[in-house]
Design a protein around this motif. Structure first.
Motif, short mmCIF file in Angstrom:
data_model
loop_
_atom_site.label_atom_id
_atom_site.label_comp_id
_atom_site.label_asym_id
_atom_site.label_seq_id
_atom_site.Cartn_x
_atom_site.Cartn_y
_atom_site.Cartn_z
N GLN A 155 19.32 -17.94 -22.22
CA GLN A 155 18.70 -18.99 -23.02
C GLN A 155 17.23 -19.17 -22.63
OE1 GLN A 155 20.02 -20.52 -25.59
NE2 GLN A 155 21.95 -19.40 -25.36
N GLY A 156 16.36 -19.16 -23.64
CA GLY A 156 14.95 -19.36 -23.41
C GLY A 156 14.22 -18.15 -22.88
N ASP A 157 14.94 -17.05 -22.68
CA ASP A 157 14.32 -15.85 -22.12
C ASP A 157 14.48 -14.64 -23.04
OD1 ASP A 157 13.17 -13.98 -20.49
OD2 ASP A 157 14.78 -13.92 -19.01
N GLY A 158 15.69 -14.40 -23.52
CA GLY A 158 15.92 -13.26 -24.39
C GLY A 158 17.28 -12.64 -24.13
N THR A 159 17.53 -11.50 -24.75
CA THR A 159 18.80 -10.80 -24.60
C THR A 159 18.56 -9.46 -23.93
OG1 THR A 159 19.69 -11.86 -26.59
CG2 THR A 159 20.79 -9.85 -25.84
N TYR A 160 19.33 -9.17 -22.90
CA TYR A 160 19.13 -7.98 -22.09
C TYR A 160 20.39 -7.10 -22.08
CZ TYR A 160 14.99 -10.33 -20.24
OH TYR A 160 13.77 -10.97 -20.12
N VAL A 161 20.17 -5.80 -21.93
CA VAL A 161 21.28 -4.88 -21.70
C VAL A 161 21.72 -5.07 -20.25
CG1 VAL A 161 22.01 -2.46 -21.67
CG2 VAL A 161 20.32 -3.24 -23.35
N THR A 162 23.02 -5.13 -20.03
CA THR A 162 23.51 -5.31 -18.67
C THR A 162 23.39 -4.00 -17.89
OG1 THR A 162 25.79 -4.70 -19.17
CG2 THR A 162 25.18 -7.00 -19.51
N SER A 163 23.88 -4.02 -16.67
CA SER A 163 23.77 -2.85 -15.81
C SER A 163 24.94 -1.89 -15.95
CB SER A 163 23.65 -3.28 -14.35
OG SER A 163 24.79 -4.04 -13.97
N LYS A 206 24.71 0.01 -30.09
CA LYS A 206 25.29 0.94 -29.12
C LYS A 206 24.52 2.26 -29.12
CE LYS A 206 28.83 3.43 -30.06
NZ LYS A 206 30.18 3.96 -30.40
N GLN A 207 24.16 2.74 -30.30
CA GLN A 207 23.43 4.01 -30.39
C GLN A 207 22.06 3.92 -29.72
OE1 GLN A 207 24.69 6.88 -31.24
NE2 GLN A 207 26.63 5.83 -31.65
N MET A 208 21.42 2.74 -29.80
CA MET A 208 20.14 2.56 -29.13
C MET A 208 20.31 2.68 -27.61
SD MET A 208 18.45 -0.60 -31.28
CE MET A 208 16.89 -0.54 -30.37
N ILE A 209 21.47 2.21 -27.11
CA ILE A 209 21.73 2.28 -25.68
C ILE A 209 22.06 3.71 -25.28
CG2 ILE A 209 23.24 1.48 -23.82
CD1 ILE A 209 23.58 -1.14 -25.42
N LEU A 210 22.92 4.35 -26.08
CA LEU A 210 23.35 5.71 -25.76
C LEU A 210 22.19 6.70 -25.80
CD1 LEU A 210 26.74 5.92 -27.70
CD2 LEU A 210 26.40 5.67 -25.25
N SER A 211 21.24 6.47 -26.72
CA SER A 211 20.11 7.38 -26.86
C SER A 211 19.08 7.19 -25.75
CB SER A 211 19.44 7.18 -28.22
OG SER A 211 18.80 5.91 -28.28
N GLY A 212 19.21 6.11 -25.00
CA GLY A 212 18.25 5.83 -23.95
C GLY A 212 17.09 4.97 -24.42
N GLU A 213 17.10 4.63 -25.72
CA GLU A 213 16.04 3.78 -26.25
C GLU A 213 16.09 2.40 -25.60
OE1 GLU A 213 14.38 2.33 -30.63
OE2 GLU A 213 16.09 3.69 -30.48
N LEU A 214 17.30 1.94 -25.32
CA LEU A 214 17.50 0.71 -24.55
C LEU A 214 18.24 1.09 -23.27
CD1 LEU A 214 18.61 -1.92 -27.23
CD2 LEU A 214 16.48 -1.92 -25.93
N ALA A 215 17.63 0.85 -22.14
CA ALA A 215 18.26 1.17 -20.86
C ALA A 215 18.84 -0.10 -20.23
CB ALA A 215 17.22 1.79 -19.93
N PRO A 216 19.77 0.05 -19.31
CA PRO A 216 20.27 -1.13 -18.60
C PRO A 216 19.14 -1.94 -18.01
CG PRO A 216 21.63 0.78 -18.11
CD PRO A 216 20.45 1.28 -18.89
N GLY A 217 19.16 -3.24 -18.26
CA GLY A 217 18.12 -4.13 -17.78
C GLY A 217 17.01 -4.38 -18.80
N ASP A 218 16.97 -3.56 -19.87
CA ASP A 218 15.93 -3.75 -20.88
C ASP A 218 16.21 -4.98 -21.74
OD1 ASP A 218 14.61 -1.54 -20.05
OD2 ASP A 218 15.06 -0.29 -21.80
N ARG A 219 15.11 -5.55 -22.20
CA ARG A 219 15.21 -6.70 -23.11
C ARG A 219 15.20 -6.21 -24.55
NH1 ARG A 219 10.93 -11.78 -23.15
NH2 ARG A 219 11.73 -12.84 -25.00
N LEU A 220 16.10 -6.76 -25.39
CA LEU A 220 16.12 -6.39 -26.80
C LEU A 220 14.87 -6.92 -27.50
CD1 LEU A 220 19.11 -5.75 -26.19
CD2 LEU A 220 19.67 -6.71 -28.43
N PRO A 221 14.39 -6.21 -28.53
CA PRO A 221 13.26 -6.72 -29.32
C PRO A 221 13.61 -8.08 -29.94
CG PRO A 221 13.69 -4.42 -29.83
CD PRO A 221 14.83 -4.89 -28.99
#
Length: 224
Positions: free
Chosen positions: A60-68, A12-27
């Motif tokens: 599946q087969g693509d990765g995990t993304y932050v939603t919008s 959550k902190q990664m999202i709140l800080s802007g490090e992960l934005a909506p639509g971004d793929r998690l490492p």
């Protein structure tokens, strides 16, 4: 803080800080777990929990993304766990459950036929030995709905069934984050069933009160 809660908070902190934005793929899982100081199992549980409440999208087969979801909606973990209801409103739903379900359970101990009670036992036995949280919650809902129908009062049954939706997310969250939630649920369900089968309405009422009040107490503590 439970391990799963801690892992969720870090994401959550990664999202709140802007490090992960909506639509971004998690490492990648291994990289993210090492970076956050988490075990891969803890990270998987956190991702699974956040996917259940639509904060993350696992493809599946693509990765995990932050939603919008808008970042402002992520400021309080419990806010999106509870379907963005106001916290006190959700607690009030549980307060109503604590009033109605014990009454229905006591009535069921008198009104249910032997066949009905056998069906209730089958619901208990249908839960897999090592269930997922979703299977546990679905079984819990089915168990309580069958008891409500067994009360013989259609109005009371309708009221109880109407509470299932508003409390569903909180039940899932409890299963994910409270240690021993599965064991407690099964122990209390069995005690409720045994009291109904023995035609002991007062005992059935007491166990139902303990069961629902326990979830309510957990929610109050989690929100604090």
């Amino acid at each position: 803080m439970a391990v799963t809660d801690a892992a969720i908070d870090k994401i959550k902190q990664m999202i709140l800080s802007g490090e992960l934005a909506p639509g971004d793929r998690l490492p990648k899982e291994a990289d993210l777990a090492e970076r956050l100081g988490l075990s891969r199992n803890s990270l998987r549980e956190a991702v699974r929990a956040l996917a259940l409440i639509n904060v993350l999208d696992v493809r599946q087969g693509d990765g995990t993304y932050v939603t919008s979801l808008e970042p402002r909606l992520l400021l309080d973990t419990m806010s999106f766990v509870l379907d963005l209801h106001r916290d006190d409103t959700v607690i009030q739903f549980f307060e109503v459950r604590r009033i109605l379900e014990p009454a229905a359970t006591a009535m069921a101990a008198v009104q249910m036929s032997d066949a009905d009670i056998e069906e209730l036992g089958e619901i208990l036995r249908s839960l897999p030995k090592d269930p997922t949280i979703e299977e546990l919650v679905d079984n819990d809902l089915t168990f309580h709905q069958r008891i409500a129908r067994g009360s013989g009062n259609n109005v009371l049954c309708s009221f109880i069934e109407s509470l299932a939706g508003p409390t569903h997310r909180a039940r899932i969250w409890r299963g994910l984050t409270q240690e021993g939630a599965l064991e407690k649920t099964m122990e209390q369900h069995t005690a409720i069933y045994d009291a109904i089968a023995a035609r002991q309405p007062d005992v059935a009422r007491s166990w139902a009160t303990v069961h629902v009040a326990g979830v309510e107490a957990w929610l109050r503590k989690a929100l604090d």
